[in-house]
Scaffold this active site. Sequence first.
Site, PDB file in Angstrom:
ATOM      1  N   ALA A   1       0.811  -1.219   0.000  1.00 30.40           N
ATOM      2  CA  ALA A   1       0.000   0.000   0.000  1.00 30.40           C
ATOM      3  C   ALA A   1       0.850   1.277   0.000  1.00 30.40           C
ATOM      4  O   ALA A   1       0.647   2.161  -0.844  1.00 30.40           O
ATOM      5  CB  ALA A   1      -0.976  -0.027   1.176  1.00 30.40           C
TER       6      ALA A   1
ATOM      7  N   GLN B   1       4.065 -13.568  -1.993  1.00 30.72           N
ATOM      8  CA  GLN B   1       4.892 -12.448  -1.525  1.00 30.72           C
ATOM      9  C   GLN B   1       5.641 -12.793  -0.228  1.00 30.72           C
ATOM     10  O   GLN B   1       6.715 -12.241   0.025  1.00 30.72           O
ATOM     11  CB  GLN B   1       4.030 -11.198  -1.275  1.00 30.72           C
TER      12      GLN B   1
ATOM     13  N   ASP C   1      -3.909  -2.369   4.114  1.00 32.47           N
ATOM     14  CA  ASP C   1      -4.133  -1.603   2.889  1.00 32.47           C
ATOM     15  C   ASP C   1      -5.118  -0.469   3.106  1.00 32.47           C
ATOM     16  O   ASP C   1      -5.097   0.532   2.398  1.00 32.47           O
ATOM     17  CB  ASP C   1      -4.603  -2.531   1.768  1.00 32.47           C
TER      18      ASP C   1
ATOM     19  N   ASN D   1      -6.649  -6.024   4.430  1.00 29.85           N
ATOM     20  CA  ASN D   1      -5.259  -6.388   4.154  1.00 29.85           C
ATOM     21  C   ASN D   1      -5.279  -7.640   3.278  1.00 29.85           C
ATOM     22  O   ASN D   1      -6.342  -8.205   3.019  1.00 29.85           O
ATOM     23  CB  ASN D   1      -4.504  -6.623   5.479  1.00 29.85           C
ATOM     24  N   LYS D   2      -4.110  -8.044   2.833  1.00 26.37           N
ATOM     25  CA  LYS D   2      -3.972  -9.211   1.947  1.00 26.37           C
ATOM     26  C   LYS D   2      -4.869 -10.366   2.374  1.00 26.37           C
ATOM     27  O   LYS D   2      -4.952 -10.686   3.567  1.00 26.37           O
ATOM     28  CB  LYS D   2      -2.508  -9.655   1.969  1.00 26.37           C
TER      29      LYS D   2
END
Lengths: 320, 320
Positions: free
Chosen positions: A50, A179, A220, A230-231
């Site tokens: 982000a 990631q 995020d 978030n993810k």
Amino acid sequence: LGDEAAPLRWAEGALLVLDQRALPAEERWIECRTPDRVADCIRSMAVRGAPAIGLAAAYGMALAERGGDDLAAAAELLRATRPTAVNLGWAIDRALEAAGDGTLLELARRLHREQEEADRRLAELGAERFRPGDRALTHCNTGALATGGYGTAGGVLRTSWERGRLAQVWVDETRPLLQGARLTAWELHRAGIPVRVVADSAAGGLMARGLVDRVVVGADRIAANGDVANKVGTYPLAVLAARHDVPFYVAAPVSTIDPRTPNGAAIPIEERDAAEVTETAEAFNPAFDVTPAELITAVFTEAGVLEPPYGESIARVASG
Amino acid sequence: LGDEAAPLRWAEGALLVLDQRALPAEERWIECRTPDRVADCIRSMAVRGAPAIGLAAAYGMALAERGGDDLAAAAELLRATRPTAVNLGWAIDRALEAAGDGTLLELARRLHREQEEADRRLAELGAERFRPGDRALTHCNTGALATGGYGTAGGVLRTSWERGRLAQVWVDETRPLLQGARLTAWELHRAGIPVRVVADSAAGGLMARGLVDRVVVGADRIAANGDVANKVGTYPLAVLAARHDVPFYVAAPVSTIDPRTPNGAAIPIEERDAAEVTETAEAFNPAFDVTPAELITAVFTEAGVLEPPYGESIARVASG
């Protein structure tokens, strides 16, 4: 790549974007001389995280200014690349406010420096919650690559390690784009921190066996009530942490807080291409999920550690 | 491959094992003429699924008998291949009891037929709990490939579909070996059932959005108190299902119940090679986790639907 892998560099009138899709196997830089090229990098996740996509957009606005492009059009183009992270719109709004005096490159560079300062500050505050011997679990990537600075949750882990308050980090591999396995494991390993990668679905079993002392993740977007996008996979971790009485921390700069979003239900959740999950079958691929504020122990920001009731602590920070 | 993908075939004095690591891209058969070769197939997960590896071991004992091998040694070899699923030891014990009269191939074939019958029966019982329009979520692979018969949780889904009691199945991709994305999506698609694959970490967000009506999974071992060991990632699903009031079902033949294991803490959890998770970093790769009985709505077996208190319902089934 040096010790500090920076996702964004400015050189000779161009923004250089480190292509994170190729890491850690390959170091490949994408030269951007137009906001269009920057938008491509954000959309394709060559640059992600982000705060880092916010900075990339700020540099994209500077490129638009230097090229004599229509700034409003460039802003809309960059804003439309990804819907969930609020830092993107935050950085673009800063650029639009400053537009007209030819200083958008200076602005981008200032936001970049401020991100690093915010990261360092929130990392110090977060590390105070860690204890020697702690085994932390994290999800996705929240290090220097994700912010352009020192990292959010990743920065908290690095500072905790330097202060002797961390024994080991469990890193969720973070499907579909890995990631965690590709970027976070690599960053923490370079910082000398003992790392073990686990399948995302293994984190619950680790907590049940008493092998996790703290969970720390990035964000995020943080809504006015403290709900956090978030993810994808963050929400299950928070539910499991609550069940096992493991503190669940969010680390994010104040620019991630969106006081105009009342709660998690109002956060748009990006759906990405099914091919990221599977080539051979139909898939559903939400990139994020929402963790309700009730499951979050504390939020580390550069303006202080926010604690429940979040409606109040967030309003305090958001008002300055 | 025909409509029914069978993981094990007996032909001309050999056990043919369908190499599930290559599916669905490639159909490759491994010819086993020794228990050693069968053990390799189980260890490497060319054949996997608790009931299927039990049957493979039974055929392995038949091969040992035909080859004049020491049966006790063959039993130990096969038993040591994988520690968590109890069906393996169950089938080997059946073979040792029957040893000495040259009929171990008949035994293996009988167990194979009985597995199919048990699967069909538990699928009927389980489907009675489904309702028209249900969107079910499942994890790993529990279809014909996993049992050598009709499937456990996969069989429940197929029968529910045939009875008009299923609208769609969410399939966890099931890292690290992707049995959901590769095998379950493929089996359900061939049965005509609408399928969407999701990253394992996305299941919690689906439940939070109200998109999941039931969860159904298989089991590798069910302890005397109802605790269930199954593919890693099962436990988080059960925690999330409980939080969202989504029924959480386990489907398994009675041979999966181990009355000699008092509870989940006594179930050995296999750790597999880190390279299954990541090639580039250290990893921890538990293949299973344990779901406490308190999170399980019902267990579908061929001997009936078990419900809490599981100590009693399991004791009833285990005693015959």
